[in-house]
Scaffold this motif. Structure first.
Motif, PDB file in Angstrom:
ATOM      1  N   LEU A   1      54.359  85.574  50.604  1.00 11.12           N
ATOM      2  CA  LEU A   1      55.322  86.519  51.171  1.00 11.12           C
ATOM      3  C   LEU A   1      56.738  85.948  51.086  1.00 11.12           C
ATOM      4  CD1 LEU A   1      55.224  89.305  52.581  1.00 11.12           C
ATOM      5  CD2 LEU A   1      55.134  88.108  54.764  1.00 11.12           C
ATOM      6  N   PHE A   2      56.836  84.641  50.806  1.00 14.56           N
ATOM      7  CA  PHE A   2      58.136  83.979  50.749  1.00 14.56           C
ATOM      8  C   PHE A   2      58.416  83.367  49.371  1.00 14.56           C
ATOM      9  CE2 PHE A   2      57.172  84.313  55.203  1.00 14.56           C
ATOM     10  CZ  PHE A   2      58.386  84.726  55.745  1.00 14.56           C
ATOM     11  N   THR A   3      57.926  83.989  48.314  1.00 16.58           N
ATOM     12  CA  THR A   3      58.423  83.629  46.991  1.00 16.58           C
ATOM     13  C   THR A   3      59.876  84.090  46.899  1.00 16.58           C
ATOM     14  OG1 THR A   3      57.682  85.717  46.038  1.00 16.58           O
ATOM     15  CG2 THR A   3      56.147  83.849  45.912  1.00 16.58           C
ATOM     16  N   GLY A   4      60.641  83.471  46.010  1.00 16.28           N
ATOM     17  CA  GLY A   4      62.034  83.881  45.852  1.00 16.28           C
ATOM     18  C   GLY A   4      62.152  85.355  45.516  1.00 16.28           C
ATOM     19  N   ARG A   5      61.263  85.838  44.635  1.00 18.47           N
ATOM     20  CA  ARG A   5      61.321  87.242  44.218  1.00 18.47           C
ATOM     21  C   ARG A   5      61.050  88.180  45.390  1.00 18.47           C
ATOM     22  NH1 ARG A   5      56.168  85.457  41.752  1.00 18.47           N
ATOM     23  NH2 ARG A   5      54.433  86.546  42.762  1.00 18.47           N
ATOM     24  N   ALA A   6      60.068  87.812  46.253  1.00 18.79           N
ATOM     25  CA  ALA A   6      59.729  88.677  47.383  1.00 18.79           C
ATOM     26  C   ALA A   6      60.861  88.717  48.407  1.00 18.79           C
ATOM     27  CB  ALA A   6      58.440  88.186  48.032  1.00 18.79           C
ATOM     28  N   ILE A   7      61.482  87.570  48.670  1.00 22.90           N
ATOM     29  CA  ILE A   7      62.609  87.517  49.612  1.00 22.90           C
ATOM     30  C   ILE A   7      63.746  88.399  49.096  1.00 22.90           C
ATOM     31  CG2 ILE A   7      64.348  86.031  50.667  1.00 22.90           C
ATOM     32  CD1 ILE A   7      62.294  83.712  50.431  1.00 22.90           C
ATOM     33  N   SER A   8      64.071  88.252  47.797  1.00 18.99           N
ATOM     34  CA  SER A   8      65.160  89.018  47.196  1.00 18.99           C
ATOM     35  C   SER A   8      64.859  90.512  47.191  1.00 18.99           C
ATOM     36  CB  SER A   8      65.407  88.520  45.765  1.00 18.99           C
ATOM     37  OG  SER A   8      66.357  89.332  45.102  1.00 18.99           O
ATOM     38  N   TYR A   9      63.631  90.865  46.823  1.00 15.74           N
ATOM     39  CA  TYR A   9      63.243  92.284  46.738  1.00 15.74           C
ATOM     40  C   TYR A   9      63.357  92.944  48.109  1.00 15.74           C
ATOM     41  CZ  TYR A   9      60.494  96.380  45.307  1.00 15.74           C
ATOM     42  OH  TYR A   9      60.074  97.654  45.022  1.00 15.74           O
ATOM     43  N   ARG A  10      62.835  92.287  49.154  1.00 15.55           N
ATOM     44  CA  ARG A  10      62.914  92.863  50.498  1.00 15.55           C
ATOM     45  C   ARG A  10      64.359  93.047  50.919  1.00 15.55           C
ATOM     46  NH1 ARG A  10      58.651  89.215  51.627  1.00 15.55           N
ATOM     47  NH2 ARG A  10      60.122  87.714  52.495  1.00 15.55           N
ATOM     48  N   ASN A  11      65.164  92.012  50.676  1.00 15.35           N
ATOM     49  CA  ASN A  11      66.561  92.068  51.093  1.00 15.35           C
ATOM     50  C   ASN A  11      67.310  93.209  50.411  1.00 15.35           C
ATOM     51  OD1 ASN A  11      69.574  91.007  50.367  1.00 15.35           O
ATOM     52  ND2 ASN A  11      68.965  90.350  52.428  1.00 15.35           N
ATOM     53  N   SER A  12      67.065  93.395  49.109  1.00 15.10           N
ATOM     54  CA  SER A  12      67.794  94.426  48.360  1.00 15.10           C
ATOM     55  C   SER A  12      67.402  95.835  48.784  1.00 15.10           C
ATOM     56  CB  SER A  12      67.558  94.253  46.854  1.00 15.10           C
ATOM     57  OG  SER A  12      66.203  94.489  46.535  1.00 15.10           O
ATOM     58  N   ARG A  13      66.264  95.953  49.455  1.00 20.66           N
ATOM     59  CA  ARG A  13      65.799  97.277  49.886  1.00 20.66           C
ATOM     60  C   ARG A  13      65.819  97.431  51.402  1.00 20.66           C
ATOM     61  NH1 ARG A  13      64.516  95.755  45.286  1.00 20.66           N
ATOM     62  NH2 ARG A  13      64.039  97.147  43.547  1.00 20.66           N
ATOM     63  N   GLY A  14      66.500  96.493  52.070  1.00 22.53           N
ATOM     64  CA  GLY A  14      66.746  96.648  53.501  1.00 22.53           C
ATOM     65  C   GLY A  14      65.586  96.324  54.417  1.00 22.53           C
ATOM     66  N   PHE A  15      64.638  95.508  53.964  1.00 22.08           N
ATOM     67  CA  PHE A  15      63.498  95.134  54.804  1.00 22.08           C
ATOM     68  C   PHE A  15      63.734  93.752  55.407  1.00 22.08           C
ATOM     69  CE2 PHE A  15      61.638  98.191  51.856  1.00 22.08           C
ATOM     70  CZ  PHE A  15      60.858  98.976  52.696  1.00 22.08           C
ATOM     71  N   ASP A  16      63.689  93.654  56.725  1.00 23.50           N
ATOM     72  CA  ASP A  16      63.789  92.366  57.425  1.00 23.50           C
ATOM     73  C   ASP A  16      62.441  91.659  57.308  1.00 23.50           C
ATOM     74  OD1 ASP A  16      63.851  90.274  59.284  1.00 23.50           O
ATOM     75  OD2 ASP A  16      65.204  91.367  60.618  1.00 23.50           O
ATOM     76  N   TYR A  17      62.454  90.410  56.868  1.00 23.90           N
ATOM     77  CA  TYR A  17      61.189  89.684  56.672  1.00 23.90           C
ATOM     78  C   TYR A  17      60.383  89.592  57.964  1.00 23.90           C
ATOM     79  CZ  TYR A  17      63.137  85.440  58.858  1.00 23.90           C
ATOM     80  OH  TYR A  17      63.667  84.530  59.732  1.00 23.90           O
ATOM     81  N   ARG A  18      61.067  89.642  59.126  1.00 25.30           N
ATOM     82  CA  ARG A  18      60.359  89.553  60.404  1.00 25.30           C
ATOM     83  C   ARG A  18      59.532  90.804  60.687  1.00 25.30           C
ATOM     84  NH1 ARG A  18      65.569  88.105  60.991  1.00 25.30           N
ATOM     85  NH2 ARG A  18      66.068  85.932  61.488  1.00 25.30           N
ATOM     86  N   GLN A  19      59.884  91.902  60.032  1.00 28.83           N
ATOM     87  CA  GLN A  19      59.183  93.166  60.275  1.00 28.83           C
ATOM     88  C   GLN A  19      58.056  93.404  59.267  1.00 28.83           C
ATOM     89  OE1 GLN A  19      60.074  94.759  63.060  1.00 28.83           O
ATOM     90  NE2 GLN A  19      61.579  93.115  63.296  1.00 28.83           N
ATOM     91  N   VAL A  20      57.884  92.483  58.333  1.00 29.53           N
ATOM     92  CA  VAL A  20      56.873  92.643  57.283  1.00 29.53           C
ATOM     93  C   VAL A  20      55.746  91.640  57.505  1.00 29.53           C
ATOM     94  CG1 VAL A  20      56.401  92.589  54.805  1.00 29.53           C
ATOM     95  CG2 VAL A  20      58.596  93.467  55.639  1.00 29.53           C
ATOM     96  N   ALA A  21      54.531  92.155  57.558  1.00 25.64           N
ATOM     97  CA  ALA A  21      53.355  91.282  57.667  1.00 25.64           C
ATOM     98  C   ALA A  21      52.574  91.349  56.364  1.00 25.64           C
ATOM     99  CB  ALA A  21      52.472  91.712  58.839  1.00 25.64           C
ATOM    100  N   LEU A  22      51.600  90.451  56.220  1.00 27.53           N
ATOM    101  CA  LEU A  22      50.822  90.441  54.986  1.00 27.53           C
ATOM    102  C   LEU A  22      49.324  90.470  55.304  1.00 27.53           C
ATOM    103  CD1 LEU A  22      51.612  88.965  51.678  1.00 27.53           C
ATOM    104  CD2 LEU A  22      49.379  88.319  52.579  1.00 27.53           C
ATOM    105  N   CYS A  23      48.630  91.357  54.628  1.00 27.98           N
ATOM    106  CA  CYS A  23      47.175  91.426  54.716  1.00 27.98           C
ATOM    107  C   CYS A  23      46.601  90.889  53.394  1.00 27.98           C
ATOM    108  CB  CYS A  23      46.717  92.871  54.927  1.00 27.98           C
ATOM    109  SG  CYS A  23      47.521  93.682  56.329  1.00 27.98           S
ATOM    110  N   VAL A  24      45.366  90.444  53.446  1.00 27.46           N
ATOM    111  CA  VAL A  24      44.721  89.912  52.247  1.00 27.46           C
ATOM    112  C   VAL A  24      43.438  90.703  52.003  1.00 27.46           C
ATOM    113  CG1 VAL A  24      43.758  87.897  51.092  1.00 27.46           C
ATOM    114  CG2 VAL A  24      45.647  87.620  52.719  1.00 27.46           C
ATOM    115  N   GLY A  25      43.363  91.328  50.825  1.00 30.71           N
ATOM    116  CA  GLY A  25      42.161  92.054  50.441  1.00 30.71           C
ATOM    117  C   GLY A  25      41.261  91.169  49.594  1.00 30.71           C
TER     118      GLY A  25
END
Length: 554
Positions: A123-147
């Protein structure tokens, strides 16, 4: 079959040993635009998560569920795919395609637990951090599930991606299918140039012939299992490169699955599939909403068409190379060849990014680029999805961009000439026309188009029209078949033809020149008819005048 962790599991991990607070401390003050700082920060956060053991109760539940799943297949430990799924992922306007990690062919309790933790960390790869930021998502509000899914063993079969629309124009009367041999990681990662098929929905629903395009990809490698059941890439054989990874019946089966999925969700879909080697059955491994064209249709942009056009005659400019166009825009700038992300510091905003492949890790650079050109990739890979979301002019699958383009060359990257994108030497003048459909009045005179290039049909059909008044067969032969009809006839008769080697390259995937000509001609006409459906299309047959074919092969 499979199971999944919930967001509660992720939040339980963050609550352990003040992990959330330690992550906040590392993320505080991060400059997203500083690529080097972004990579270092992401790595530090991932190491925090990887060094934190999973909560004991979570470990027990995962192992119990895994053993229960294994028992269903009569085994102690089955091989599974461990796939990340963020709570903000697969939204109608943000795909998060490839932003988090997934892992294939994982076996055993310990290995599974390790890779679940790796998914959380991704959830904290550089690409994921950048993608969330560019689309207005706060990392604190995003959780991760594993299938965790039973692995579909497609290493000796095929796999791929399909969209329930044309990824270029957004035309929703077609299904786009990309396919490769082996496991699907190569196709979504953009590491190979896949086979491509278009299926026309109205005739598919009517149980009539529906495949309107077959395009052979080079498919230079495939991902398989080694003796220790680990994944590795091997070169494909010459025979595999020269034939399609799906037959027509398989294309139709997949297209029918796509129809069912689209009808179930009620929106255009982006679908990953795989064919099991032992069973010979197709499995759907992921389905999410398509983001780019669906978003446009829901917004005010649906009432406005933006068209990019070259203002110069492109035939008089030096064409350096070509590939698959992603989007329909034009960009220009000086070239910067970047071999890998360790060289990211060399790239400046407004330059043309040239590289081998662009997986989602490259998203921070792609956002700054005037255009992107890659050696490898197909229209449905994760990087292509992200490029369409960003809106950057991109050409993938050129094969030799890094050889032909050099630093500081001024080039124009044009995706506005149909399915094929071209890189021109120098700055080619272009214009952007915005057509406001909201207040446009329909004239009393019916407007029919002249269309001769099937590759441009879906794009042209976006412009208000009543159909095609003239589709000249000789133009379709020139633009779509690209070989002289009599040369193909002579080759079928076993006669020598000048330039036969080049023609045979065009014919790869087809058993002989007759089948090639008939199939490509019918598919070309079919693409024009499909693009303008249900409006009429008038085709004028060819009288085979010699001057109309003098510039093509043969």
């Amino acid at each position: 079959n499979g199971f999944s962790t919930t967001r509660d599991a992720y939040e339980l991990l963050l609550a352990q040993n003040s992990l959330a607070q330690r992550i906040d401390k590392l993320m505080d003050g991060l400059d997203i635009e500083d690529v080097a700082q972004l990579q270092l920060c992401g790595k530090a956060v991932r190491e925090l998560i990887l060094n934190e053991p999973l909560p004991p109760e979570l470990e027990v539940e995962i192992v119990d569920a895994y053993r229960e799943l294994s028992e269903k297949y009569g085994e102690n430990s089955i091989d599974v795919a461990v796939r990340s799924s963020a709570t903000a992922e697969d939204l109608p306007d943000a795909s998060f395609a490839g932003q988090q990690e997934s892992f294939l062919n994982i076996r055993g309790d310990l290995s599974l637990l390790i890779h679940v933790r790796k998914c959380f960390a991704s959830l904290f790869t550089g690409r994921a951090i950048s993608y969330r930021n560019s689309r207005g998502f706060d990392y604190r509000q995003v959780a991760l599930c594993v299938g965790i899914q039973k692995m579909v063993c497609s290493d000796q079969a095929s796999s791929g991606v399909m969209f329930t629309l044309d990824t270029q124009s957004g035309n929703d009367n077609v299904i786009t299918i990309n396919a490769v041999f082996g496991l699907g990681e190569n196709i979504v990662g953009g590491r190979v140039n896949p086979d491509e098929f278009y299926v026309f929905k109205p005739t598919l629903k009517a149980y009539k012939s529906a495949i309107i395009k077959r395009q052979l990809g080079s498919k230079e490698m495939k991902m398989i299992y080694d003796d220790k059941l680990k994944t590795l890439n091997v070169s494909t054989t010459l025979n595999e490169r020269a034939r399609f990874s799906l037959n027509d019946n398989e294309v139709v089966i997949l297209a029918r699955y796509a129809l069912i999925i689209e009808e179930h969700y009620g929106v255009a879909m982006d679908i990953e599939w795989a064919k099991d080697t032992s069973e010979g059955e197709f499995y759907i491994v992921q389905a999410r909403p398509e983001t780019v064209h669906s978003k446009r249709l829901r917004s005010k942009q649906a009432q406005c068409i933006e068209k990019y056009r070259l203002k110069e005659d492109s035939s008089k400019r030096t064409r350096l190379l070509s590939g698959l166009a992603i989007g329909e825009k034009i960009g220009f700038g000086v070239v910067k060849v970047i071999a890998d992300l360790s060289e990211a510091f060399r790239f400046n905003a407004g330059e043309v990014l040239v590289t081998d492949i662009t997986d989602p890790d490259w998203e921070p650079l792609m956002k700054k680029a005037a255009a992107v050109v890659t050696n490898k990739g197909g229209r449905t890979c994760h990087a292509a999805i992200v490029a369409r979301e960003i809106g950057v002019s991109t050409i993938v699958g050129t094969s030799n961009a890094m050889e032909l383009l050099q630093d500081n060359m001024l080039v124009t990257v044009c995706c506005a000439e149909g399915e094929t994108g071209y890189v021109y030497q120098g700055e080619v003048d272009f214009e952007i026309e915005s057509i406001d459909l909201q207040d446009m009045q329909e004239p009393k005179t019916k407007l029919f188009m002249n269309v001769g290039n099937p590759e441009q049909a879906f794009s042209l059909a976006e412009i208000p029209n009543q159909g095609v008044g003239l589709a000249r067969m000789e133009f379709i032969i020139n633009n779509h078949i690209k070989a002289h009809p009599m040369a193909l006839f002579d080759m079928y008769q076993g006669r020598y033809v000048k330039g036969s080697e080049q023609i045979e390259k065009l014919m790869q995937g087809f058993s002989d020149s007759k089948i090639f000509f008939v199939d490509k001609l019918s598919a070309g006409i079919g693409m024009i008819a499909a693009a303008f459906y249900p409006n009429p299309v008038i085709v004028r047959t060819s009288d085979f005048k010699s001057n109309e074919y003098k510039h093509i092969l043969g």
